[in-house]
Structures are given as structure tokens and as C-alpha cells.
Design a protein around this motif. Structure first.
Motif, PDB file in Angstrom:
ATOM      1  N   LYS A  76       0.841  -1.192   0.000  1.00  0.00           N
ATOM      2  CA  LYS A  76       0.000   0.000   0.000  1.00  0.00           C
ATOM      3  C   LYS A  76       0.880   1.247   0.000  1.00  0.00           C
ATOM      4  N   PHE A  77       0.439   2.279  -0.735  1.00  0.00           N
ATOM      5  CA  PHE A  77       1.115   3.562  -0.755  1.00  0.00           C
ATOM      6  C   PHE A  77       0.151   4.625  -0.245  1.00  0.00           C
ATOM      7  N   PRO A  78       0.679   5.620   0.462  1.00  0.00           N
ATOM      8  CA  PRO A  78      -0.192   6.729   0.879  1.00  0.00           C
ATOM      9  C   PRO A  78      -0.716   7.484  -0.339  1.00  0.00           C
ATOM     10  N   LEU A  79      -1.892   8.090  -0.193  1.00  0.00           N
ATOM     11  CA  LEU A  79      -2.518   8.805  -1.303  1.00  0.00           C
ATOM     12  C   LEU A  79      -1.622   9.927  -1.816  1.00  0.00           C
ATOM     13  N   ARG A  80      -0.929  10.602  -0.923  1.00  0.00           N
ATOM     14  CA  ARG A  80      -0.043  11.694  -1.339  1.00  0.00           C
ATOM     15  C   ARG A  80       1.058  11.178  -2.270  1.00  0.00           C
ATOM     16  N   SER A  81       1.633  10.033  -1.949  1.00  0.00           N
ATOM     17  CA  SER A  81       2.682   9.450  -2.789  1.00  0.00           C
ATOM     18  C   SER A  81       2.132   9.064  -4.165  1.00  0.00           C
TER      19      SER A  81
END
Length: 65
Positions: free
Chosen positions: A31-36
Motif C-alpha cells: 500500500k502507498f499513501p494517497l499523497r505518494s
């Protein structure tokens, strides 16, 4: 006409590449943060636009044939 076909093919190739990476990360449950994700998407868009502008600039110096 060829300009639009080549743009479509380039967009399709980039989309397929991103899709395969997304599927791989999804299968591994990464999973990646939305900002990334937003930063990666913006940088990808900027690079695509930049490459199109460089191609238009080179068209001034290179013959079409």
C-alpha cells in the motif's frame, strides 16, 4: 491523423505499464499513501507532456520524412 494515433499508442503503452505495476503491487499487498500516489501520477503526466513538447520542438529541425 498519425499524430493522434501515435499519441494514443504512447498513452496506451504508459497505461499498460502502470497497470502491470499496480497489479503486481496489489498481489503483494503493498500500500502507498494517497499523497505518494498523487505525486507519482503528477510526475508521470509532466514527463509525458514534456516528451510531447520536446518531440514538437525537434520537428522544427528534423524532416518529417
Amino acid at each position: 491523423m498519425w499524430k493522434y494515433i501515435s499519441m494514443f499508442m504512447l498513452a496506451f503503452a504508459v497505461s499498460m505499464d502502470s497497470f502491470s505495476v499496480g497489479v503486481t503491487y496489489g498481489m503483494r499487498n503493498i500500500k502507498f499513501p494517497l499523497r505518494s500516489v498523487m505525486i507519482i501520477a503528477c510526475m508521470s503526466s509532466v514527463m509525458l507532456l514534456l516528451s510531447m513538447h520536446v518531440g514538437s520542438f525537434l520537428l522544427l529541425f528534423l524532416p518529417v520524412q
